[in-house]
Design an enzyme around this catalytic site. Structure first.
Site, PDB file in Angstrom:
ATOM      1  N   ASP A   1       0.893  -1.088   0.078  1.00 30.17           N
ATOM      2  CA  ASP A   1      -0.087   0.138   0.208  1.00 30.17           C
ATOM      3  C   ASP A   1       1.038   1.124  -0.067  1.00 30.17           C
ATOM      4  OD1 ASP A   1      -3.121   0.541   1.514  1.00 30.17           O
ATOM      5  OD2 ASP A   1      -2.169   1.749   0.287  1.00 30.17           O
TER       6      ASP A   1
HETATM    7  C1  GLC Z   1      -4.496   4.164  -0.173  1.00 34.44           C
HETATM    8  C2  GLC Z   1      -5.309   3.045   0.234  1.00 34.44           C
HETATM    9  C3  GLC Z   1      -5.371   1.701  -0.984  1.00 34.44           C
HETATM   10  C4  GLC Z   1      -5.334   2.611  -2.324  1.00 34.44           C
HETATM   11  C5  GLC Z   1      -3.801   3.098  -2.280  1.00 34.44           C
HETATM   12  C6  GLC Z   1      -3.835   3.730  -3.684  1.00 34.44           C
HETATM   13  O1  GLC Z   1      -3.743   4.644   0.842  1.00 34.44           O
HETATM   14  O2  GLC Z   1      -5.181   2.341   1.509  1.00 34.44           O
HETATM   15  O3  GLC Z   1      -6.558   1.365  -0.502  1.00 34.44           O
HETATM   16  O4  GLC Z   1      -5.505   1.597  -3.149  1.00 34.44           O
HETATM   17  O5  GLC Z   1      -3.716   4.063  -1.330  1.00 34.44           O
HETATM   18  O6  GLC Z   1      -4.640   4.889  -3.808  1.00 34.44           O
END
Ligand code: GLC
Length: 752
Positions: free
Chosen positions: A296
């Protein structure tokens, strides 16, 4: 050699071969058997040409500057592409813009390796469907798959190859704002929905460029964040992890999800983003996952703050050696992996395994044959917001609506009503109808509830509107008097209250899950008029609203219903659609009851109102406001004649369960019959109920249908204290009904 010795010899050889194969897979030395052989040869020949820096570039994902979905942004991402130092970009979309960035990658770099473009297409790309928790309330797997299919058709037409969805985190704590993004509290329902969404996103493969890679997230147990506070610590036994939180991930993997995303949280002291047990042992080895694992947003870097890594370089070493293949936005693989390889702390074979997994999917997407095949502006124009997508969004929104209360048949409203008052801060809000994570959804395309109602009641002055109050403001009561003045002129009142779209989703935990601001005061004032009042809830989580629940004549749970939400809610309000939704998550009476979920343990002192020394509160009942699986209809249903074909069954046969469902009301309607089971005695304690099946049945007034469930020993398996997944002989109670309090039951025995 005797026959027995020969058998033992062969078995031993086979076991050694299995171990070697497993080790080779686990360590990445051997390519995965599920890889496409032809593609594999093309990957190998490309890999042989790549420098270490170019390989690390493929393991790097950066956001564009179009959107910020996390705390950092690297403005120089185009230069990074040009240098071959980044292999994937997210938050960049449209056919034109992805073409522009793809051109840099395939025309200005040494090896011309195409980019993949990712985006959070969570419940639609531009045609926005209800938030995933709302879709889950439909219990309609075909409709859920179709919604993901349409999202993929629009996203791929906009140049995207990859969505960071489905979010499959089981959530039992409504204080956690991301409960809105998943399928609720139950592993059985959550697993079925996870698979449906993966099928929808990935379609029948990538041959005609209308499918996108799915990404099961957030691996794992992110929904169990302590106190419902986002990003907080997760601490649980592996038995609970495997029993409750992993099944939807396993279902996503089995449905063919090509990517997984690690979670921000730690599990038992080790951050998910460097958790070897989760990634290497369970996901890649035990489950044989052939795709790639992405982190993430900067979750590798955050291991320094977790206190698990000394610095970014150490964090990069821990993550890549735990099996993480791609670094989202952290730039730690970008800065440190080459040195780690040169220092011998990371093997080239691990880098090659990660790059193979990534390149395999770029070949599978057809991007080496035509890097611009998803960048077709004419197709984008034809498909985005297509009328058939609007129709599907309206249909899914209708199916997601849950009727929670309907005293004195307040609903449905009559189209002959003379004057209707529509009141509330959410009644005419386009932005909030989108909910959170609305991708490229445009508020101006949204139909508000007020617009939907006006479409049902054409004619001057039949629909009166007043906002009444703000969503959050706790002091300005001036609107309530105006709302009452409007209500006095009306024959009935629809009051639309709940949360703003941004009050759920990421970084949106709430300690108080009541109605924000003066909304409850507004509802009380309107109910006091003694006129028919319908409360329409728009929210991203279960709310604790005991006064409204006990006093409002009618209550509709509509979540955030998406682009066509206003029409869908109006369809239900006026009976053009008979509500069929069922709650995928428990609604507590009070935040003090949390975590409150239906499949809890019995304890040694189950609540007994007549015995002080039992498990209960002094001030609140143990029961929820509305239980998991609950939802009313404009008609009524009865369950009868529950029969099993045998009272005893063995490990190799299955039980057939039949029950008659009857529409005992005056309108056609759809019921979701649910099968629950209780294992009365286990080598570890078992929940008081577990969902083991559900079936939707459409019935005309007075019509009955016999529905059948099949239950086998495999369906009764659980993880015992030694983490062995097996069913145990003994007695089981089974029930079938319209929610998790189903009363019609019988007892059967699984015999040795
Ligand atoms: C965010 C979220 C994740 C998302 C990613 C990209 O922090 O936790 O669910 O897909 O970043 O946007």
């Amino acid at each position: 050699m005797s026959v027995l010795r020969k058998i033992i010899h062969v078995v031993a050889l086979l076991f050694v071969a299995y171990l070697m194969n497993s080790f080779a897979l686990r360590s990445g030395i051997m390519k995965h058997p599920q890889m496409n052989k032809t593609i594999e040869q093309r990957v190998d020949s490309l890999l042989a040409l790549m420098t270490l820096e170019e390989k690390i570039g493929q393991m790097t994902l950066f956001t564009s500057d179009w959107e910020m979905t996390g705390p950092t942004l690297r403005a120089e991402y185009k230069e990074d592409i040009r240098k071959g130092r980044v292999g994937a970009i997210f938050n960049a979309h449209t056919a034109a813009y992805t073409r522009e960035l793809q051109r840099i990658a395939v025309e200005e770099t040494r090896l011309k390796i195409p980019l993949i473009f990712g985006y959070d297409v969570i419940h639609g790309y531009k045609t926005i469907f209800p938030i995933p928790l709302g879709e889950a309330a439909s219990w309609d797997l075909q409709a859920i798959e179709q919604a993901a299919r349409i999202a993929a058709v629009e996203a791929s037409a906009a140049g995207l190859h990859w969505t960071f969805a489905p979010m499959v985190d089981i959530a039992r704590d409504p204080r956690w704002g991301r409960i809105s993004e998943g399928a609720g509290e139950d592993s059985y329902l959550g697993s079925a929905i996870a698979a449906a969404r993966v099928r929808g996103f990935q379609g029948n493969g990538f041959d005609n460029a209308d499918a996108i890679l799915a990404c099961a997230k957030h691996y794992a147990a992110y929904g169990a964040a302590q106190a419902g506070r986002d990003y907080h610590t997760v601490d649980m036994s592996e038995q609970v992890l495997r029993e409750v939180y992993l099944p939807p991930f396993k279902a996503a993997r089995d449905a063919g999800a090509w990517t997984f995303m690690t979670a921000f949280n730690e599990w038992n002291g080790i951050p998910a983003t460097a958790n070897t047990r989760l990634i290497k042992d369970i996901l890649k080895w035990e489950w044989g996952f052939p795709g790639f694992v992405v982190t993430d947003y900067t979750s590798i870097n955050e291991m320094v703050l977790h206190g698990y890594a000394a610095d970014d370089k150490h964090a990069a070493e821990l993550s890549v050696n735990a099996g993480v293949d791609m670094d989202m936005q952290g730039a730690v693989y970008y800065h440190h992996l080459a040195d780690l390889v040169k220092e011998g702390k990371v093997k080239v074979s691990r880098i090659d395994d990660a790059v193979r997994r990534i390149l395999h999917l770029k070949f599978l997407l057809g991007l080496f044959d035509d890097p611009y095949r998803f960048c077709d502006e004419a197709r984008e124009k034809r498909l985005i917001m297509a009328p058939e997508h609007q129709a599907a969004a309206r249909d899914m929104a209708r199916k997601s609506i849950v009727l929670l209360r309907n005293e004195k048949q307040t609903l449905p409203l009559s189209r002959q009503i003379k004057t209707l008052a529509v009141i509330g801060p959410l009644a005419d809000s386009k932005q909030d109808m989108l909910g959170n994570w609305s991708a490229s959804g445009d508020a101006k395309d949204c139909v508000t509830l007020l617009e939907g109602v006006r479409a049902k009641l054409p004619g001057q002055g039949r629909v009166l509107y007043e906002k009444g109050c703000d969503i959050e403001n706790k002091s300005d009561r001036s609107g309530i008097a105006k709302a009452l003045a409007v209500a006095k002129k009306a024959d009935a009142i629809v009051v639309v209250v709940g949360e703003a779209g941004w009050m759920s989703g990421e970084a949106a935990s709430r300690a108080d899950i009541g109605l924000p601001g003066l909304q409850e005061e507004l509802v009380k004032a309107l109910v006091a008029t003694q006129k028919p009042v319908v409360v329409v809830l728009m929210n991203g989580r279960p709310l604790a609203i005991p006064w409204v629940a006990e006093n409002a004549p009618a209550i509709l749970e509509t979540w955030f219903a998406g682009t066509q939400g206003g029409h869908a809610i109006a369809d239900v309000l006026f009976g053009d659609y008979n509500p069929s939704g069922k709650l995928p998550v428990t609604f507590p009476r009070s935040a003090g009851q949390i975590p409150l979920f239906y499949n809890a343990k019995n304890t040694g002192r189950p609540a007994d109102p007549n015995n002080k020394y039992t498990s209960k509160y002094l001030d609140v009942p143990n029961s929820p406001q509305w239980p998991f699986g609950f939802g009313l209809s404009y008609t009524t249903f009865s369950y009868s004649d529950l029969q099993v074909d045998k009272k005893e069954f063995g490990y190799n046969d299955a039980l057939t369960i039949r029950v008659k469902v009857t529409n005992t009301g005056a309108r056609e309607g759809e019921e979701t019959a649910q099968l629950y089971v209780r294992d009365l005695v286990g080598s570890v304690t078992r929940p008081v109920r577990e969902l083991k099946g559900f079936q939707k049945v459409q019935l005309k007034p007075g019509e009955s249908k016999v529905i059948t469930f099949r239950l086998s020993a495999d369906d009764l398996r659980f993880y015992n204290a030694d983490l062995l997944f097996r069913a145990e002989p003994g007695e089981f109670d089974i029930w079938v009904g319209g929610d998790s309090n189903a009363a019609l039951g019988t007892r059967v025995t699984l015999k040795h």
